[in-house]
Design an enzyme around this catalytic site. Structure first.
Site, PDB file in Angstrom:
ATOM      1  N   GLU A   1      74.003  72.629  26.579  1.00  0.00           N
ATOM      2  CA  GLU A   1      72.746  72.273  27.258  1.00  0.00           C
ATOM      3  C   GLU A   1      72.452  73.155  28.463  1.00  0.00           C
ATOM      4  O   GLU A   1      71.325  73.164  28.952  1.00  0.00           O
ATOM      5  CB  GLU A   1      72.755  70.799  27.700  1.00  0.00           C
ATOM      6  CG  GLU A   1      73.762  70.514  28.800  1.00  0.00           C
ATOM      7  CD  GLU A   1      73.366  69.367  29.711  1.00  0.00           C
ATOM      8  OE1 GLU A   1      72.388  68.676  29.421  1.00  0.00           O
ATOM      9  OE2 GLU A   1      74.052  69.182  30.738  1.00  0.00           O
ATOM     10  N   ASN A   2      73.466  73.900  28.954  1.00  0.00           N
ATOM     11  CA  ASN A   2      73.263  74.784  30.114  1.00  0.00           C
ATOM     12  C   ASN A   2      73.506  76.250  29.765  1.00  0.00           C
ATOM     13  O   ASN A   2      73.726  77.079  30.653  1.00  0.00           O
ATOM     14  CB  ASN A   2      74.199  74.397  31.259  1.00  0.00           C
ATOM     15  CG  ASN A   2      74.161  72.919  31.587  1.00  0.00           C
ATOM     16  OD1 ASN A   2      75.096  72.194  31.272  1.00  0.00           O
ATOM     17  ND2 ASN A   2      73.084  72.475  32.194  1.00  0.00           N
TER      18      ASN A   2
ATOM     19  N   HIS B   1      69.399  68.322  29.557  1.00  0.00           N
ATOM     20  CA  HIS B   1      68.710  69.613  29.664  1.00  0.00           C
ATOM     21  C   HIS B   1      68.197  70.110  28.305  1.00  0.00           C
ATOM     22  O   HIS B   1      67.859  71.291  28.173  1.00  0.00           O
ATOM     23  CB  HIS B   1      69.643  70.660  30.279  1.00  0.00           C
ATOM     24  CG  HIS B   1      69.933  70.418  31.733  1.00  0.00           C
ATOM     25  ND1 HIS B   1      68.988  70.601  32.719  1.00  0.00           N
ATOM     26  CD2 HIS B   1      71.050  69.981  32.359  1.00  0.00           C
ATOM     27  CE1 HIS B   1      69.529  70.305  33.899  1.00  0.00           C
ATOM     28  NE2 HIS B   1      70.775  69.911  33.715  1.00  0.00           N
TER      29      HIS B   1
ATOM     30  N   HIS C   1      77.197  62.106  26.590  1.00  0.00           N
ATOM     31  CA  HIS C   1      76.724  62.915  27.715  1.00  0.00           C
ATOM     32  C   HIS C   1      76.290  61.964  28.822  1.00  0.00           C
ATOM     33  O   HIS C   1      75.223  61.361  28.750  1.00  0.00           O
ATOM     34  CB  HIS C   1      75.555  63.780  27.231  1.00  0.00           C
ATOM     35  CG  HIS C   1      75.211  64.888  28.165  1.00  0.00           C
ATOM     36  ND1 HIS C   1      75.927  66.054  28.228  1.00  0.00           N
ATOM     37  CD2 HIS C   1      74.233  65.012  29.097  1.00  0.00           C
ATOM     38  CE1 HIS C   1      75.397  66.846  29.140  1.00  0.00           C
ATOM     39  NE2 HIS C   1      74.365  66.238  29.696  1.00  0.00           N
TER      40      HIS C   1
ATOM     41  N   HIS D   1      80.690  68.381  34.063  1.00  0.00           N
ATOM     42  CA  HIS D   1      81.209  69.744  34.223  1.00  0.00           C
ATOM     43  C   HIS D   1      82.586  69.753  34.894  1.00  0.00           C
ATOM     44  O   HIS D   1      82.981  70.751  35.492  1.00  0.00           O
ATOM     45  CB  HIS D   1      80.225  70.631  35.018  1.00  0.00           C
ATOM     46  CG  HIS D   1      78.927  70.860  34.321  1.00  0.00           C
ATOM     47  ND1 HIS D   1      78.016  71.836  34.701  1.00  0.00           N
ATOM     48  CD2 HIS D   1      78.357  70.240  33.252  1.00  0.00           C
ATOM     49  CE1 HIS D   1      76.956  71.800  33.908  1.00  0.00           C
ATOM     50  NE2 HIS D   1      77.137  70.833  33.029  1.00  0.00           N
TER      51      HIS D   1
HETATM   52 FE   LIG Z   1      75.688  70.101  31.621  1.00  0.00          FE
HETATM   53 FE   LIG Z   2      73.850  67.170  31.510  1.00  0.00          FE
END
Ligand SMILES: [Fe+2]
Ligand SMILES: [Fe+2]
Length: 271
Positions: free
Chosen positions: A39-40, A68, A153, A180
């Protein structure tokens, strides 16, 4: 089945940390299925179709997303034609894409991969517990599929633990993403589901959760809108979890973390 799950890929250094190691790891760890949260992956925000293609060509089987998912608007039109990219299952009905995908391995075994998103300290969404129950009414571990991998998530550790325990015995792995930050609580729950609160990110840990430190620190200190956050692009750690499951039951036999490169203590599964 030997499954590798990697946490949120952040920016170019995160992508390279994964892509430079994955072809070798697929062989040395005899991996059957590789799932990554991306997602990043596109400069810290979202996933572009081109980067998704790079990840698939580099040895990834399924990509999961999160809050995201739509930061890159081109993913909105792309996800419908890319079923191995999944977004949270509890997005509202009518959202493009799907929250799960059943993939078939080269040897014919099947694996179901699911992406769900928590609701504590996150955007309001449909109930992820109810969405999982509905999905699992149509898929039976060890009967219709040899493995079920769930990416939860979410921000709150309590919600992730609850998710793992609700699904214990019905899926192979429940692993958290989004913070993270890898947690040291990987274990097999009483009814046989492998669990870890968060897989950590694939990115530069000399940062604030993958973003360059100065603007990220300023946000907390000055409480003023500042410059857009940028991914830190130093030495990245590839971070995730490996699980071996029993094909007959779909339940976990072994679980171990993996951390390679960058600033964290290194570890590799020894099975
Ligand atoms: Fe993330
Ligand atoms: Fe996230």
């Amino acid at each position: 089945m030997r499954i590798l799950f990697l946490g949120d890929i952040v920016g170019r250094c995160g992508r390279e940390a994964v892509l430079s190691r994955l072809p070798t790891l697929r062989k040395t760890l005899a991996l059957d299925l590789v799932v990554v949260n991306a997602e990043n992956a596109s400069h810290g925000f979202g996933l572009s179709p081109a980067i998704a293609t790079d990840l698939f060509e580099g040895g990834v089987d399924v990509i999961t997303l999160g809050n995201h998912s739509w930061d890159r608007r081109d993913m909105i039109g792309h996800i419908g034609s890319a079923p191995r990219i999944i977004r949270p299952i509890n997005f509202p009905p009518g959202t493009p894409g799907n929250g799960s995908i059943q993939v078939e391995l080269a040897d014919g075994r099947k694996a179901l991969v699911v992406n769900a998103m928590g609701r504590l300290f996150m955007d309001p969404l449909d109930d992820p517990f109810r969405c999982m129950n509905e999905l699992l009414s149509r898929h039976r571990l060890g009967v219709t599929t040899q493995a079920i991998v769930v990416d939860i998530h979410a921000e709150a550790t309590s919600e992730k633990w609850a998710f793992g325990n609700v699904l214990d015995g019905r899926v192979s792995l429940v692993v958290g993403t989004h913070t993270h930050t890898p947690t040291a609580d990987h274990r097999i729950l009483p009814a046989g589901t492998a669990f870890q609160t968060d897989a950590g990110m694939c990115g530069d840990y000399d940062s604030v959760i993958g973003m360059t430190k100065e603007p990220a620190m300023a946000r907390f200190i000055r409480k003023m809108p500042g410059e857009r956050l940028q991914p830190a692009e130093g030495d990245a750690t590839m971070c995730g979890i490996m699980v071996e499951t029993d094909d007959a039951t779909g339940l976990a036999r072994r679980i171990a973390p993996i951390r390679q490169g960058g600033h964290l203590a290194q570890t590799l599964p020894d099975f």
